[in-house]
Structure formats: C-alpha cells, structure tokens
Design a protein around this motif. Structure first.
Motif, PDB file in Angstrom:
ATOM      1  N   GLY A   1      40.356  71.310  47.426  1.00  0.00           N
ATOM      2  CA  GLY A   1      39.400  71.263  46.397  1.00  0.00           C
ATOM      3  C   GLY A   1      39.074  69.764  46.257  1.00  0.00           C
ATOM      4  N   ASN A   2      37.801  69.521  45.301  1.00  0.00           N
ATOM      5  CA  ASN A   2      37.485  68.300  44.745  1.00  0.00           C
ATOM      6  C   ASN A   2      37.279  68.395  43.319  1.00  0.00           C
ATOM      7  N   TYR A   3      37.780  67.330  42.624  1.00  0.00           N
ATOM      8  CA  TYR A   3      37.817  67.373  41.358  1.00  0.00           C
ATOM      9  C   TYR A   3      37.291  66.226  40.539  1.00  0.00           C
ATOM     10  N   ILE A   4      36.926  66.477  39.303  1.00  0.00           N
ATOM     11  CA  ILE A   4      36.473  65.126  38.595  1.00  0.00           C
ATOM     12  C   ILE A   4      37.158  65.475  37.015  1.00  0.00           C
ATOM     13  N   ALA A   5      37.283  64.279  36.385  1.00  0.00           N
ATOM     14  CA  ALA A   5      38.075  64.228  35.059  1.00  0.00           C
ATOM     15  C   ALA A   5      37.807  62.747  34.619  1.00  0.00           C
ATOM     16  N   SER A   6      37.936  62.953  33.100  1.00  0.00           N
ATOM     17  CA  SER A   6      37.432  61.590  32.268  1.00  0.00           C
ATOM     18  C   SER A   6      38.821  60.822  32.120  1.00  0.00           C
ATOM     19  N   ASP A   7      39.821  61.364  32.678  1.00  0.00           N
ATOM     20  CA  ASP A   7      41.236  60.601  32.653  1.00  0.00           C
ATOM     21  C   ASP A   7      41.954  61.080  33.977  1.00  0.00           C
ATOM     22  N   GLN A   8      42.832  60.091  34.364  1.00  0.00           N
ATOM     23  CA  GLN A   8      43.677  60.247  35.348  1.00  0.00           C
ATOM     24  C   GLN A   8      44.590  61.287  35.321  1.00  0.00           C
ATOM     25  N   MET A   9      45.065  61.214  33.988  1.00  0.00           N
ATOM     26  CA  MET A   9      46.153  62.392  33.466  1.00  0.00           C
ATOM     27  C   MET A   9      45.848  63.676  33.920  1.00  0.00           C
ATOM     28  N   ALA A  10      44.577  64.116  33.989  1.00  0.00           N
ATOM     29  CA  ALA A  10      43.776  65.539  34.283  1.00  0.00           C
ATOM     30  C   ALA A  10      43.939  65.459  35.639  1.00  0.00           C
TER      31      ALA A  10
ATOM     32  N   ASN B   1      39.153  76.050  46.751  1.00  0.00           N
ATOM     33  CA  ASN B   1      39.266  77.138  47.622  1.00  0.00           C
ATOM     34  C   ASN B   1      39.582  78.220  47.020  1.00  0.00           C
ATOM     35  N   ASN B   2      40.358  78.226  45.501  1.00  0.00           N
ATOM     36  CA  ASN B   2      40.902  79.216  44.801  1.00  0.00           C
ATOM     37  C   ASN B   2      40.217  79.425  43.271  1.00  0.00           C
ATOM     38  N   ASN B   3      40.493  80.195  42.825  1.00  0.00           N
ATOM     39  CA  ASN B   3      39.949  80.284  41.415  1.00  0.00           C
ATOM     40  C   ASN B   3      40.569  78.997  40.712  1.00  0.00           C
ATOM     41  N   ILE B   4      39.352  78.370  40.181  1.00  0.00           N
ATOM     42  CA  ILE B   4      39.277  77.286  39.681  1.00  0.00           C
ATOM     43  C   ILE B   4      39.897  77.187  38.022  1.00  0.00           C
ATOM     44  N   THR B   5      39.868  78.566  37.292  1.00  0.00           N
ATOM     45  CA  THR B   5      39.982  78.656  36.042  1.00  0.00           C
ATOM     46  C   THR B   5      41.360  78.118  35.507  1.00  0.00           C
ATOM     47  N   PRO B   6      42.909  78.470  36.323  1.00  0.00           N
ATOM     48  CA  PRO B   6      43.791  77.967  35.793  1.00  0.00           C
ATOM     49  C   PRO B   6      44.102  76.317  36.002  1.00  0.00           C
ATOM     50  N   LEU B   7      43.240  75.832  36.912  1.00  0.00           N
ATOM     51  CA  LEU B   7      43.274  74.379  36.980  1.00  0.00           C
ATOM     52  C   LEU B   7      42.440  73.766  36.060  1.00  0.00           C
ATOM     53  N   LEU B   8      41.390  74.253  35.482  1.00  0.00           N
ATOM     54  CA  LEU B   8      40.713  73.803  34.393  1.00  0.00           C
ATOM     55  C   LEU B   8      41.464  73.810  33.081  1.00  0.00           C
ATOM     56  N   LEU B   9      42.195  74.826  32.938  1.00  0.00           N
ATOM     57  CA  LEU B   9      43.213  74.861  31.828  1.00  0.00           C
ATOM     58  C   LEU B   9      44.197  73.857  31.685  1.00  0.00           C
ATOM     59  N   GLU B  10      44.722  73.830  32.933  1.00  0.00           N
ATOM     60  CA  GLU B  10      45.728  72.601  33.043  1.00  0.00           C
ATOM     61  C   GLU B  10      45.428  71.302  32.956  1.00  0.00           C
ATOM     62  N   GLY B  11      44.094  71.291  33.138  1.00  0.00           N
ATOM     63  CA  GLY B  11      43.536  69.811  33.081  1.00  0.00           C
ATOM     64  C   GLY B  11      43.213  69.506  31.530  1.00  0.00           C
ATOM     65  N   LEU B  12      42.750  70.594  30.857  1.00  0.00           N
ATOM     66  CA  LEU B  12      42.320  70.430  29.441  1.00  0.00           C
ATOM     67  C   LEU B  12      43.757  70.024  28.631  1.00  0.00           C
ATOM     68  N   LYS B  13      44.646  70.742  29.159  1.00  0.00           N
ATOM     69  CA  LYS B  13      45.987  70.577  28.551  1.00  0.00           C
ATOM     70  C   LYS B  13      46.640  69.093  28.515  1.00  0.00           C
ATOM     71  N   ARG B  14      46.282  68.567  29.908  1.00  0.00           N
ATOM     72  CA  ARG B  14      46.692  67.144  30.175  1.00  0.00           C
ATOM     73  C   ARG B  14      45.924  66.326  29.235  1.00  0.00           C
ATOM     74  N   LEU B  15      44.710  66.460  28.720  1.00  0.00           N
ATOM     75  CA  LEU B  15      43.943  65.720  27.896  1.00  0.00           C
ATOM     76  C   LEU B  15      44.118  65.983  26.342  1.00  0.00           C
ATOM     77  N   GLU B  16      44.993  66.798  26.101  1.00  0.00           N
ATOM     78  CA  GLU B  16      45.420  67.068  24.582  1.00  0.00           C
ATOM     79  C   GLU B  16      45.619  65.822  23.667  1.00  0.00           C
ATOM     80  N   TYR B  17      46.301  65.017  24.462  1.00  0.00           N
ATOM     81  CA  TYR B  17      46.667  63.916  23.635  1.00  0.00           C
ATOM     82  C   TYR B  17      45.372  63.091  23.208  1.00  0.00           C
ATOM     83  N   ARG B  18      44.284  63.360  23.758  1.00  0.00           N
ATOM     84  CA  ARG B  18      43.278  62.433  23.025  1.00  0.00           C
ATOM     85  C   ARG B  18      42.709  62.736  21.878  1.00  0.00           C
TER      86      ARG B  18
END
Length: 199
Positions: free
Chosen positions: A190-199, A10-27
């Motif tokens: 909103g609805n989301y996809i990710a390659s890992d539950q961490m994101a 419903n809101n700007n997705i950009t901050p959520l995308l960045l947060e998700g990427l940060k949570r995947l950094e360990y990979r």
C-alpha cells in the motif's frame, strides 16, 4: 496539534489508520475520526471526542464494521469550534468528497458565505469543511480528483496539509500541502500519507 493519516492498501485500511492515529497521540488533540470507502464506494465514518481509544471503542460497538482499502484519519486540536463529533474530521461534502486538514484556512469565512449561496450545507463550525465543498464544486467541471483538488486549492489562503478521497474515484488518495508538514510512504502492500514520520 492536528494529525493526519491516510492510505490505499491491499487489505483493510482501518487497523492501519487507528495505529497511525495512536502514533500521533503525543502531538496533543481533543477528538479523532476516520473515514473509509467501502466496497460499494460509500463513505463509512466514525468520530469521537477525547482519546483515540474512544474512537476505537466506537468502532468495536458498531453494528456494521468499517472495512475498506482506502481511507483517511485525523486527530484534531480545536481551532474553530468546540471539541465535538460534528467538528471532528473527516468532513464530507455531498457524499462525494471527504477531507482531513491540518492548518488554518484564513479566508474560510468568505468561502463559507459563497458556498452557502451555492447551496452547500455545513454541519461543523470548522474552517476545514470549506475545503471539502471547494473540491466537490471543482469536480463538477474537472475530469479527475487530482485536477479538482488542484483547482480547489487555488481558492485557499492560509496553511494546509490535506488528505482527500472521493467516492467518484475510489482507488485514489490525494495529498496536498502548503506550510503544513505531510509525508508520503510507498510500500509493497500500500501507499500512505501522514503529517508525521512517526505515523
């Protein structure tokens, strides 16, 4: 190992995308990028080599901010082509389709040769760009993004986790997987996809 994040919110997705990427950094990864559909249904993309912080800095210094309700993002570990902005995901085909991809497309050399004959241009050295072109080609004979993706993935050999958006259907994100992990999150805003539950 590559990572995928995407969503429709419903809101700007950009901050959520960045947060998700940060949570995947360990990979582990060597580049990152995101793409968002703006209000006028055009793609706005940013890609950077190195840490997600570099992508975040890139976004802060842009004259025009990347704002929208639907987008996909990716952290890449180079398998085809060196770490570079051009090889970083998301990839775009004809300003119509954008794709993020985890996995390896084993028949990408054959697909690329065919797509070059069909008039498609390549801006990367990756196997993933053929997916964007395959979906764009399928859209010429299919009525929806979903049916286009279903048709396009029949031509792929290998493993994939995909997030796909299109400027022609700006309120939909398509996820597809074969051999690569992908999760779906349903939420109130909103609805989301990710390659890992961490994101």
């Amino acid at each position: 190992m590559c990572g995928i994040v995407g969503g429709v919110a419903n809101n700007n997705i950009t901050p959520l995308l960045l947060e998700g990427l940060k949570r995947l950094e360990y990979r582990g990864y060597d580049s990152s990028g995101l793409i968002v559909l703006s209000k006028n249904n055009t793609f706005n993309r940013a890609r950077s080599v190195g840490k997600v912080q570099n992508l975040q800095n890139n976004l802060k210094t842009r004259k025009h901010k990347i704002i929208g309700n639907i987008g996909i993002a990716h952290t890449r570990w180079a398998t085809h082509g060196e770490p570079s902005n051009n090889n970083a995901h998301p990839h775009i085909s004809k300003n119509s389709v954008s794709v993020v991809h985890n996995g390896i497309i084993e028949n990408y050399i054959e697909l690329k040769a065919l797509q070059l004959k069909q008039g498609y241009e390549f801006s990367s050295e990756t196997d993933s760009e053929v997916i964007a072109h395959a979906v764009d080609l399928a859209m010429q004979s299919c009525n929806t993004l979903l049916s286009s993706v279903q048709k396009a993935i029949k031509s792929l050999k290998g493993s994939y986790g995909l997030g796909i958006i299109s400027s022609k259907q700006p309120d939909i994100i398509i996820a597809a997987r074969s051999g690569s992990p992908l999760v779906i999150g349903l939420g109130e805003h909103g609805n989301y996809i990710a390659s890992d539950q961490m994101a």
